[in-house]
Design a protein around this motif. Sequence first.
Motif, PDB file in Angstrom:
ATOM      1  N   VAL A   1     -34.362 -73.166  11.245  1.00 27.58           N
ATOM      2  CA  VAL A   1     -34.579 -73.665   9.892  1.00 27.58           C
ATOM      3  C   VAL A   1     -34.051 -75.087   9.773  1.00 27.58           C
ATOM      4  O   VAL A   1     -34.651 -75.941   9.128  1.00 27.58           O
ATOM      5  CB  VAL A   1     -33.877 -72.746   8.867  1.00 27.58           C
ATOM      6  CG1 VAL A   1     -33.945 -73.338   7.469  1.00 27.58           C
ATOM      7  CG2 VAL A   1     -34.507 -71.360   8.877  1.00 27.58           C
ATOM      8  N   ASN A   2     -32.920 -75.340  10.440  1.00 25.31           N
ATOM      9  CA  ASN A   2     -32.318 -76.677  10.366  1.00 25.31           C
ATOM     10  C   ASN A   2     -33.186 -77.748  11.024  1.00 25.31           C
ATOM     11  O   ASN A   2     -32.989 -78.934  10.799  1.00 25.31           O
ATOM     12  CB  ASN A   2     -30.939 -76.658  11.028  1.00 25.31           C
ATOM     13  CG  ASN A   2     -31.021 -76.317  12.506  1.00 25.31           C
ATOM     14  OD1 ASN A   2     -31.467 -75.231  12.877  1.00 25.31           O
ATOM     15  ND2 ASN A   2     -30.621 -77.230  13.336  1.00 25.31           N
ATOM     16  N   ASP A   3     -34.150 -77.329  11.844  1.00 26.80           N
ATOM     17  CA  ASP A   3     -35.041 -78.296  12.495  1.00 26.80           C
ATOM     18  C   ASP A   3     -36.239 -78.655  11.628  1.00 26.80           C
ATOM     19  O   ASP A   3     -36.969 -79.605  11.944  1.00 26.80           O
ATOM     20  CB  ASP A   3     -35.562 -77.728  13.821  1.00 26.80           C
ATOM     21  CG  ASP A   3     -34.459 -77.471  14.828  1.00 26.80           C
ATOM     22  OD1 ASP A   3     -33.519 -78.293  14.868  1.00 26.80           O
ATOM     23  OD2 ASP A   3     -34.526 -76.468  15.556  1.00 26.80           O
ATOM     24  N   ALA A   4     -36.480 -77.901  10.543  1.00 22.84           N
ATOM     25  CA  ALA A   4     -37.712 -78.064   9.759  1.00 22.84           C
ATOM     26  C   ALA A   4     -37.931 -79.485   9.242  1.00 22.84           C
ATOM     27  O   ALA A   4     -39.033 -80.022   9.373  1.00 22.84           O
ATOM     28  CB  ALA A   4     -37.739 -77.058   8.608  1.00 22.84           C
ATOM     29  N   PRO A   5     -36.930 -80.149   8.646  1.00 23.32           N
ATOM     30  CA  PRO A   5     -37.183 -81.520   8.170  1.00 23.32           C
ATOM     31  C   PRO A   5     -37.573 -82.468   9.294  1.00 23.32           C
ATOM     32  O   PRO A   5     -38.484 -83.289   9.136  1.00 23.32           O
ATOM     33  CB  PRO A   5     -35.839 -81.921   7.543  1.00 23.32           C
ATOM     34  CG  PRO A   5     -35.181 -80.634   7.178  1.00 23.32           C
ATOM     35  CD  PRO A   5     -35.581 -79.682   8.252  1.00 23.32           C
ATOM     36  N   ALA A   6     -36.884 -82.366  10.440  1.00 21.49           N
ATOM     37  CA  ALA A   6     -37.210 -83.233  11.578  1.00 21.49           C
ATOM     38  C   ALA A   6     -38.599 -82.914  12.114  1.00 21.49           C
ATOM     39  O   ALA A   6     -39.353 -83.817  12.493  1.00 21.49           O
ATOM     40  CB  ALA A   6     -36.163 -83.073  12.681  1.00 21.49           C
ATOM     41  N   LEU A   7     -38.954 -81.620  12.146  1.00 19.06           N
ATOM     42  CA  LEU A   7     -40.278 -81.226  12.613  1.00 19.06           C
ATOM     43  C   LEU A   7     -41.365 -81.820  11.721  1.00 19.06           C
ATOM     44  O   LEU A   7     -42.399 -82.284  12.195  1.00 19.06           O
ATOM     45  CB  LEU A   7     -40.396 -79.692  12.633  1.00 19.06           C
ATOM     46  CG  LEU A   7     -39.589 -78.958  13.710  1.00 19.06           C
ATOM     47  CD1 LEU A   7     -39.592 -77.459  13.443  1.00 19.06           C
ATOM     48  CD2 LEU A   7     -40.132 -79.242  15.098  1.00 19.06           C
ATOM     49  N   LYS A   8     -41.122 -81.793  10.415  1.00 13.17           N
ATOM     50  CA  LYS A   8     -42.098 -82.340   9.475  1.00 13.17           C
ATOM     51  C   LYS A   8     -42.231 -83.857   9.605  1.00 13.17           C
ATOM     52  O   LYS A   8     -43.312 -84.416   9.417  1.00 13.17           O
ATOM     53  CB  LYS A   8     -41.685 -81.990   8.036  1.00 13.17           C
ATOM     54  CG  LYS A   8     -42.086 -80.607   7.564  1.00 13.17           C
ATOM     55  CD  LYS A   8     -43.571 -80.541   7.299  1.00 13.17           C
ATOM     56  CE  LYS A   8     -43.967 -79.225   6.661  1.00 13.17           C
ATOM     57  NZ  LYS A   8     -45.429 -79.131   6.469  1.00 13.17           N
ATOM     58  N   THR A   9     -41.132 -84.520   9.929  1.00 22.73           N
ATOM     59  CA  THR A   9     -41.122 -85.983   9.948  1.00 22.73           C
ATOM     60  C   THR A   9     -41.703 -86.559  11.240  1.00 22.73           C
ATOM     61  O   THR A   9     -42.279 -87.641  11.227  1.00 22.73           O
ATOM     62  CB  THR A   9     -39.676 -86.492   9.755  1.00 22.73           C
ATOM     63  OG1 THR A   9     -39.158 -85.958   8.529  1.00 22.73           O
ATOM     64  CG2 THR A   9     -39.629 -88.000   9.678  1.00 22.73           C
ATOM     65  N   ALA A  10     -41.556 -85.831  12.342  1.00 23.86           N
ATOM     66  CA  ALA A  10     -42.045 -86.329  13.629  1.00 23.86           C
ATOM     67  C   ALA A  10     -43.560 -86.509  13.603  1.00 23.86           C
ATOM     68  O   ALA A  10     -44.267 -85.893  12.803  1.00 23.86           O
ATOM     69  CB  ALA A  10     -41.644 -85.356  14.736  1.00 23.86           C
ATOM     70  N   ASP A  11     -44.064 -87.358  14.493  1.00 28.27           N
ATOM     71  CA  ASP A  11     -45.509 -87.569  14.590  1.00 28.27           C
ATOM     72  C   ASP A  11     -46.216 -86.272  14.952  1.00 28.27           C
ATOM     73  O   ASP A  11     -47.292 -85.968  14.437  1.00 28.27           O
ATOM     74  CB  ASP A  11     -45.811 -88.634  15.650  1.00 28.27           C
ATOM     75  CG  ASP A  11     -45.281 -90.004  15.253  1.00 28.27           C
ATOM     76  OD1 ASP A  11     -45.756 -90.539  14.238  1.00 28.27           O
ATOM     77  OD2 ASP A  11     -44.388 -90.522  15.930  1.00 28.27           O
ATOM     78  N   VAL A  12     -45.621 -85.503  15.842  1.00 28.25           N
ATOM     79  CA  VAL A  12     -46.114 -84.176  16.219  1.00 28.25           C
ATOM     80  C   VAL A  12     -44.901 -83.277  16.384  1.00 28.25           C
ATOM     81  O   VAL A  12     -43.838 -83.723  16.829  1.00 28.25           O
ATOM     82  CB  VAL A  12     -46.914 -84.213  17.541  1.00 28.25           C
ATOM     83  CG1 VAL A  12     -47.422 -82.825  17.891  1.00 28.25           C
ATOM     84  CG2 VAL A  12     -48.083 -85.169  17.445  1.00 28.25           C
ATOM     85  N   SER A  13     -45.030 -82.002  16.037  1.00 31.11           N
ATOM     86  CA  SER A  13     -43.906 -81.088  16.156  1.00 31.11           C
ATOM     87  C   SER A  13     -44.340 -79.786  16.818  1.00 31.11           C
ATOM     88  O   SER A  13     -45.457 -79.310  16.619  1.00 31.11           O
ATOM     89  CB  SER A  13     -43.303 -80.794  14.777  1.00 31.11           C
ATOM     90  OG  SER A  13     -44.311 -80.378  13.874  1.00 31.11           O
ATOM     91  N   VAL A  14     -43.416 -79.224  17.613  1.00 27.95           N
ATOM     92  CA  VAL A  14     -43.671 -77.979  18.331  1.00 27.95           C
ATOM     93  C   VAL A  14     -42.537 -77.016  18.037  1.00 27.95           C
ATOM     94  O   VAL A  14     -41.358 -77.391  18.115  1.00 27.95           O
ATOM     95  CB  VAL A  14     -43.763 -78.223  19.859  1.00 27.95           C
ATOM     96  CG1 VAL A  14     -44.031 -76.918  20.597  1.00 27.95           C
ATOM     97  CG2 VAL A  14     -44.856 -79.240  20.174  1.00 27.95           C
ATOM     98  N   ALA A  15     -42.865 -75.773  17.687  1.00 27.32           N
ATOM     99  CA  ALA A  15     -41.855 -74.755  17.407  1.00 27.32           C
ATOM    100  C   ALA A  15     -42.000 -73.596  18.374  1.00 27.32           C
ATOM    101  O   ALA A  15     -43.098 -73.306  18.866  1.00 27.32           O
ATOM    102  CB  ALA A  15     -41.972 -74.249  15.968  1.00 27.32           C
TER     103      ALA A  15
END
Length: 682
Positions: free
Chosen positions: A514-528
Amino acid sequence: MIDEITDFLFGLKMTIISGIFLLIAVIFMIFGIDTPIYLNPAWGTVIISGIPMLLLAMTRLIREKWISSALLIAIAMVASLLIGEIFAAGEVAWIMALGALLEDWTVERAKKGLRNLINLTPQTGRRIVDGVEEVVPVDEIKIGDTLRILPGESVPVDGEIINGTSSLDQSIMTGESLPIDKGVGDEVFCGTMNMYGAIDIRATSLGENSSLQKLIDLVKAADEKQAPTQRIADKWATWLVPVALIIAIVAWLVTGNIERGVTVLVVFCPCALILATPTAIMAAIGQATKYGVLIKSGEALETLGALNTLVFDKTGTLTYGNLEVSDVISLKEDLSDLDLLKLTASCEKLSEHPLAKAVVNNAKEAEIDIEEPKDFEMYPGKGVTCNNSYGTIYAGNSKFLIENDIDVNVDSYLDQLKNEGKASILVALNGEVVGLIGLSDVIREDSKGMIENLHELGTETILLTGDNTETANYFASQVGIGKVYGNLLPQQKLDWIEKLKSEGKKVCMIGDGVNDAPALKTADVSVAMGSVGSDVAIEAADIALLGDDIGKIPYLKKLSNSTLFTIKANIAISMTINAVAIVCSVLGLLNPVTGAIVHNAGSCLVVLNAALLYDRRFDDSIKKIDSENVEHSHYHFHNDGEHSHSHDGVKIIDEIQTDNGVKHMHVHKHALDRQSCEPYHN
């Protein structure tokens, strides 16, 4: 109202019905069935797909001041209708509708993740007033109120502990794999989970100022920062529209035949361009799905190939996020490592702490008979004590042992374990420290190879984690990541992503919490990580690894590169066909109907080329999701030797006698298809 009509007519069902009308018109043409112009079946296509396309073009032109590809197609459709070419009008309208539908499928984003994050906010709290406990809504809590949080409950507001000790699961905020011991004076965060002892806190921040609400706001803000994407054809429409009109008018004026001008508009329509991107992306998404990778955004797939920086979270991403016993260190010659593990497991048997569970599970896997403890007591945030056949045992941190008048002089061992990113349990028997148990998160077997592959592809790798810096540095060194930043909260992770982007880097963030969600949203591409990752992280990310196979990251980059090549090839094909068709239209070799057929053939060719992407092989080492290797973990000790081997050769435990009589038991593990073992903590 206009948007609702457009969305309905551009929907799947209406596009299918529109296509049926166009198919009937084709059948009539093939069999020479003549109908009055007002009964032409293509009128159904014009009404269903043409009207919303016309509305869309006018809305973008008037309201948004945007010259889009829809405007050129609308002009071609209207011109065809004016000269009675109903089929040509319907054909360009339907191709446009089909392209829009495919594009929508590839960029659709779910909002469920943000709702899940909001649901994590506690709704009530236990307020203490004049010694009386009452459950009140969170909205009624004020700064300075005293609140009690029982084991298993979430912290309702940010606060400071004023009474009691416990361990809190802060993974929602920091991503740390271990609960954090807290005592009087320590800060606690809203939404974190109290694991053990009851604690009283004084509220320090409420509502929108709470740490969890700030995390929610970060996700919302990052989502709102995402700019709307435009299809390639729309980006080129600014010059496509005037060029098409100029050529069509010139052809009409020079030849005196308006039909030639209309034909130019029909063949000039960028329908193949509209299909070029979504068809290739859909094929790539289907290809990835076969191998357990869910790609939710076509834009992400396009961007992935241009990335030069990959940022990783640690816990649950490069590691499994599960603690395992990595070292059993006996400090007494007459106490074997196995005996140390056995007496510690007995003392920890009734504890619910993750460290205790890891020790007990390790003893069970080793087929050790765990003795029932007597006089068991647990001290939240400190340790446990009991009596068994060995004597009186204390197991916990150094502070706990010191409080019970036990001399702790093992700093060198504690420092060594800490430098290796490991947690430790000190074990005392009858008032004397007799050993240590080291526990470590387990690095995924393919993490190191994956990082090496990315470096070979010219990609920079960075580690951002909420874990302490020593732990972060140790794990990064094991997998080959050079840049490491630890002790980061969600806002700090987001700040790092924005800083990297401001330096001109294309950034991909890979995380699971959950703590990664803001960074995931902000990155050009995100992988979970799809299996172990939180729902919020999965929904915030553009791509999810359903099998949690981190080794598929290089495969994804290769897939993206191939997808971009296919898109460019499709564009080249469509532009070539359009150029030839325009010349033929000006020379009178094509009329609106035959021009529409050629135009449609070009679109079909683009789709077929994109479909080839579906079965292309990028890496023979990547296996389908249903054929994943299953790793076993059962092992046992031999009583007659220094080495203990596992069933199926999966785990091996080596007991090493050192010169000073101190013995270490190291746990090793390897996958079934590997030839050699590697340290379990590696």
